[in-house]
Enzyme design. Sequence first.
Site, short mmCIF file in Angstrom:
data_model
loop_
_atom_site.label_atom_id
_atom_site.label_comp_id
_atom_site.label_asym_id
_atom_site.label_seq_id
_atom_site.Cartn_x
_atom_site.Cartn_y
_atom_site.Cartn_z
N GLY A 120 -29.29 23.04 -94.28
CA GLY A 120 -28.36 22.92 -93.18
C GLY A 120 -26.98 23.38 -93.61
O GLY A 120 -26.70 23.54 -94.81
N CYS A 121 -26.10 23.59 -92.64
CA CYS A 121 -24.76 24.08 -92.98
C CYS A 121 -23.96 23.06 -93.79
O CYS A 121 -23.35 23.40 -94.81
CB CYS A 121 -24.01 24.48 -91.71
SG CYS A 121 -24.05 23.26 -90.38
N TYR A 122 -23.98 21.79 -93.37
CA TYR A 122 -23.28 20.77 -94.16
C TYR A 122 -23.87 20.64 -95.56
O TYR A 122 -23.12 20.65 -96.55
CB TYR A 122 -23.35 19.42 -93.45
CG TYR A 122 -22.39 19.24 -92.29
CD1 TYR A 122 -21.03 19.50 -92.42
CD2 TYR A 122 -22.86 18.78 -91.06
CE1 TYR A 122 -20.16 19.32 -91.36
CE2 TYR A 122 -22.00 18.59 -89.99
CZ TYR A 122 -20.64 18.86 -90.14
OH TYR A 122 -19.78 18.68 -89.07
#
Length: 348
Positions: A151-153
């Site tokens: 995921g981006c985070y």
Amino acid sequence: MAKKPIKAAVLGASGYTGADLIRLAARHPGIALAALVAKGHAGQPLAQIFPHLASLDLPPLVTSSEVDWGGIDVVFGGLPHGTAHEEIGKLPERIKVIDMSADFRLRDPRVYAEWYGNPHSAPALLEDAVYGLTEHHRDAIARARLVACPGCYPTAVLLALLPLARAKLIAAEDIIIDAKSGVSGAGRTLKQNTLFAEAGEGLSPYGIGNHRHVPEIEQELGAAAGTSIRINFTPHLAPMARGELCTSYVKLAGKTAAADLRAALAEAYKDAPFVRVVEDGTIPATQHVRGSNYCHIGVFADRLPGRAIVVSAIDNLVKGSAGQALQNFNLMFGFDETTGLEQLPMFP
């Protein structure tokens, strides 16, 4: 002799991550975009959905049942969480898959069901899926059939903290992460909190205490540290289209100093083309990586004794999704890791 183009299909071509993948892949010398799947927009040209891609010669949007899978070599998955595992589970085993959803990131199907609210329909594939954080799993990615892009985070957090956890320079029991993302991170589906009048000129937290990226971050940090890790993670919605900034507050282990964290990160990424440990005193910012596949990391001594602050910035749609997917494609198909990703950040 030039390589024969790899024929690619994009699932979820009408979403933000799908569109950014198409934008990047269209200029990759080794990729031929053969099928663009978007169930709700089947029959339409992509330019009708995304006018900024109108100059590209692309096939029309179709449903998955209309694709001749016999002619596809690789699938880029840009489907929403909870739907990707069903579609990918139906694909012929010879097709390589680079998935940008959360459906294959968690190794335990019970953890997936707990955090995503429904059983995993292809649990056998979880055993073969490789976690696609490129800089930390290059060899496994190169051999993989199915790669689950982070995921981006988690991408921003793990690039900053994995080398520190692995070297046991930070305490496993005291990690606080304050994260901020542009509204594109919420996807293209209409949601009240991402309306301009709701998200503009304001800053708001969400998923407090139970954001779905928490188990993913804990899984990878724990594996690196060799012990169970629990984190305090709070994301915030920032009034910008793209970009992600994660500020991690860590407790130093033993007699470690902030300078030791910087040295460990610099050593870990000395050969990483897209990860830059910024100069001492320079503060990473989303506008310094916008539109690029770069991650900037900065380390700062906290005024509180025995603590440090690690800041990481990425473009959530590029390094946090489509760019990282293309970086993994390069490893899987024998291209130079930077191919198709050479573009510099856009500023201002």
